[in-house]
Design a protein around this motif. Sequence first.
Motif, PDB file in Angstrom:
ATOM      1  N   ASN A 333      46.542  47.242  38.576  1.00 54.31           N
ATOM      2  CA  ASN A 333      45.880  47.119  39.874  1.00 54.31           C
ATOM      3  C   ASN A 333      45.950  48.468  40.580  1.00 54.31           C
ATOM      4  O   ASN A 333      47.039  49.036  40.748  1.00 54.31           O
ATOM      5  N   LEU A 334      44.807  48.969  40.991  1.00 47.25           N
ATOM      6  CA  LEU A 334      44.724  50.218  41.743  1.00 47.25           C
ATOM      7  C   LEU A 334      44.239  49.895  43.145  1.00 47.25           C
ATOM      8  O   LEU A 334      43.154  49.334  43.319  1.00 47.25           O
ATOM      9  N   ARG A 335      45.064  50.224  44.148  1.00 44.49           N
ATOM     10  CA  ARG A 335      44.732  49.911  45.537  1.00 44.49           C
ATOM     11  C   ARG A 335      44.650  51.184  46.362  1.00 44.49           C
ATOM     12  O   ARG A 335      45.372  52.156  46.101  1.00 44.49           O
ATOM     13  N   ARG A 336      43.796  51.123  47.396  1.00 49.45           N
ATOM     14  CA  ARG A 336      43.713  52.243  48.332  1.00 49.45           C
ATOM     15  C   ARG A 336      43.197  51.757  49.672  1.00 49.45           C
ATOM     16  O   ARG A 336      42.141  51.117  49.745  1.00 49.45           O
ATOM     17  N   PRO A 337      43.920  52.039  50.766  1.00 51.98           N
ATOM     18  CA  PRO A 337      43.377  51.757  52.098  1.00 51.98           C
ATOM     19  C   PRO A 337      42.183  52.669  52.369  1.00 51.98           C
ATOM     20  O   PRO A 337      42.268  53.884  52.195  1.00 51.98           O
ATOM     21  N   LEU A 338      41.083  52.072  52.814  1.00 51.05           N
ATOM     22  CA  LEU A 338      39.910  52.864  53.169  1.00 51.05           C
ATOM     23  C   LEU A 338      39.966  53.315  54.618  1.00 51.05           C
ATOM     24  O   LEU A 338      39.462  54.376  54.965  1.00 51.05           O
ATOM     25  N   ASN A 339      40.564  52.496  55.476  1.00 51.07           N
ATOM     26  CA  ASN A 339      40.844  52.834  56.869  1.00 51.07           C
ATOM     27  C   ASN A 339      41.910  51.851  57.352  1.00 51.07           C
ATOM     28  O   ASN A 339      42.545  51.169  56.545  1.00 51.07           O
ATOM     29  N   GLY A 347      41.188  45.776  39.610  1.00 46.92           N
ATOM     30  CA  GLY A 347      42.143  45.184  38.682  1.00 46.92           C
ATOM     31  C   GLY A 347      41.584  45.058  37.286  1.00 46.92           C
ATOM     32  O   GLY A 347      40.399  44.741  37.108  1.00 46.92           O
ATOM     33  N   LEU A 348      42.438  45.314  36.285  1.00 49.51           N
ATOM     34  CA  LEU A 348      42.068  45.178  34.876  1.00 49.51           C
ATOM     35  C   LEU A 348      43.132  44.350  34.167  1.00 49.51           C
ATOM     36  O   LEU A 348      44.338  44.611  34.308  1.00 49.51           O
ATOM     37  N   ASN A 349      42.696  43.345  33.407  1.00 50.52           N
ATOM     38  CA  ASN A 349      43.605  42.455  32.687  1.00 50.52           C
ATOM     39  C   ASN A 349      43.080  42.245  31.268  1.00 50.52           C
ATOM     40  O   ASN A 349      41.930  41.799  31.088  1.00 50.52           O
ATOM     41  N   TRP A 350      43.883  42.572  30.254  1.00 53.61           N
ATOM     42  CA  TRP A 350      43.494  42.352  28.864  1.00 53.61           C
ATOM     43  C   TRP A 350      44.172  41.063  28.407  1.00 53.61           C
ATOM     44  O   TRP A 350      45.335  41.047  28.013  1.00 53.61           O
ATOM     45  N   LEU A 351      43.430  39.927  28.497  1.00 51.65           N
ATOM     46  CA  LEU A 351      43.997  38.608  28.256  1.00 51.65           C
ATOM     47  C   LEU A 351      44.093  38.318  26.764  1.00 51.65           C
ATOM     48  O   LEU A 351      43.169  38.611  25.996  1.00 51.65           O
ATOM     49  N   MET A 352      45.216  37.689  26.368  1.00 47.01           N
ATOM     50  CA  MET A 352      45.446  37.334  24.971  1.00 47.01           C
ATOM     51  C   MET A 352      46.046  35.938  24.872  1.00 47.01           C
ATOM     52  O   MET A 352      46.534  35.382  25.864  1.00 47.01           O
ATOM     53  N   ALA A 353      46.014  35.364  23.660  1.00 44.96           N
ATOM     54  CA  ALA A 353      46.586  34.053  23.369  1.00 44.96           C
ATOM     55  C   ALA A 353      47.739  34.245  22.383  1.00 44.96           C
ATOM     56  O   ALA A 353      47.513  34.379  21.176  1.00 44.96           O
ATOM     57  N   PRO A 354      48.994  34.290  22.844  1.00 41.06           N
ATOM     58  CA  PRO A 354      50.124  34.582  21.954  1.00 41.06           C
ATOM     59  C   PRO A 354      50.253  33.634  20.773  1.00 41.06           C
ATOM     60  O   PRO A 354      50.566  34.061  19.658  1.00 41.06           O
ATOM     61  N   ALA A 355      49.988  32.312  21.009  1.00 39.17           N
ATOM     62  CA  ALA A 355      50.196  31.334  19.950  1.00 39.17           C
ATOM     63  C   ALA A 355      49.049  31.300  18.954  1.00 39.17           C
ATOM     64  O   ALA A 355      49.075  30.491  18.030  1.00 39.17           O
ATOM     65  N   ASN A 356      48.059  32.116  19.145  1.00 40.12           N
ATOM     66  CA  ASN A 356      46.942  32.170  18.201  1.00 40.12           C
ATOM     67  C   ASN A 356      46.799  33.591  17.668  1.00 40.12           C
ATOM     68  O   ASN A 356      45.752  34.231  17.792  1.00 40.12           O
ATOM     69  N   GLY A 362      39.933  38.027  26.349  1.00 38.11           N
ATOM     70  CA  GLY A 362      38.862  38.821  26.941  1.00 38.11           C
ATOM     71  C   GLY A 362      39.380  39.823  27.950  1.00 38.11           C
ATOM     72  O   GLY A 362      40.559  39.850  28.318  1.00 38.11           O
ATOM     73  N   LEU A 363      38.469  40.676  28.406  1.00 41.23           N
ATOM     74  CA  LEU A 363      38.765  41.661  29.442  1.00 41.23           C
ATOM     75  C   LEU A 363      38.337  41.100  30.790  1.00 41.23           C
ATOM     76  O   LEU A 363      37.154  40.817  31.013  1.00 41.23           O
ATOM     77  N   LEU A 364      39.306  40.938  31.682  1.00 39.42           N
ATOM     78  CA  LEU A 364      39.057  40.426  33.024  1.00 39.42           C
ATOM     79  C   LEU A 364      39.097  41.584  34.011  1.00 39.42           C
ATOM     80  O   LEU A 364      40.115  42.271  34.139  1.00 39.42           O
TER      81      LEU A 364
END
Length: 416
Positions: A333-339, A347-356, A362-364
């Motif tokens: 997660n990259l955050r920045r106050p604009l004012n 935000g970037l999330n590389w989702l996986m299924a451990p039991a499979n 997918g990429l969220l």
Amino acid sequence: MRTIALALCLLAATAATAADLTPDLNLRLRQEVLEGVYHFAPDADRNWLRLRARAGLRLGLEQHAFAFRLLNESRHHLAPDPGVDWDELLLDRALWTWQVSDRNQLIVGRQAVIWDDGFLMLEGHPLDGSRSIYHDAVRFRRACEGGSLDLVLMADGKRDDLVLSGDENRPLSDADERGVALRLARGSWSGTAIWKDEDDPDGVLSDLRTLTFGLRYTHRPDVGVSWHAEAAVQHQDGPVPSASECGEIPDDGWAVAGQAFATGGVGRGFELEGGGFLYSGGGCAGGNLRPFRTPWGRWPRWSEMYIYTLIGEGTPGRVHVAAWENIAAPRLNLRRPLNDALTARLGLNWLMAPANDWETRGLLTQLELKARFGGGATGHLLWEMLDPGSYHDGRYGLPALTDTIHFLRWQIAWSL
């Protein structure tokens, strides 16, 4: 417990003339557009407006305090079937707080119980669409030298017996739930023990008992990188249906979950949070582990969109919304106050299924803008997109998801 909650409301009203009264008012309007998210349904798209109104009072009487609040959230469906659902008028809060001493506090009634960032304890009713998160509980809190103790006894029904107007048969969870939860904190460390019993009054789901132990460490320096890590191990007693082609899971066994994140500045006003989370799965590819059943952590902790996609992984009698199990992801997660009023997040999330075999869910991607307008008003604009991976191609007896899906929400809220 429900009788106690109603009695507290009557007692609070009786004491109102002699009490220190504080109003509790809140309005929230949001629109949510879901494109392809309900991929398992004939109509994959959804579009609705949700208006939530909450009104109540807080009453102070020396060492005692009372609070009660009514709630209604109407939903105006725009697609696929236009119409208005006025929903229910319900009792969202009804509690008595007794400050027994400087260190000891007793809270009885309908209340919100939230521990840390809600990894294990936050959501009381995952099926009600975030309109309310209460527990019917008795809670004892003690402040100790350098630490604290928090003990909660709770009993939440699959349906609410205290609906004042509307549908009393609306399910709020998959089963009647009873539990005992203990949290001990000292310095940067905290430990939890949560016993939970799930009993479906409709007899659709089998009984399930879980005992979860969690350990958390939090490091918050005045300057520099802050971080936290949390691990949980859980023993389960009872059958758990499997949505995988791997077949049945033994009637008892172990499950694990964890998270770890670090946050720090990266220059020019940017703040970067990085880390990951994991919830074990089950079946033949999951080894000896079972799907982790977060005690009371079924809420949009990681995504507002993906909670609905998970419904397609449900089994008969169990709604899988926000059921974080067999999921892991590195997360940024990259955050920045604009004012002074606006803050942006990517935000970037590389989702996986451990039991499979750690197949890709997918990429969220998430893009959010939060606003503070002053006078108690806030707002946000959120867009999420999932580019699905191989796990969603339909090989595990699940509905196939092959197209990119989107979620868009704007919200305006005001509180007094």
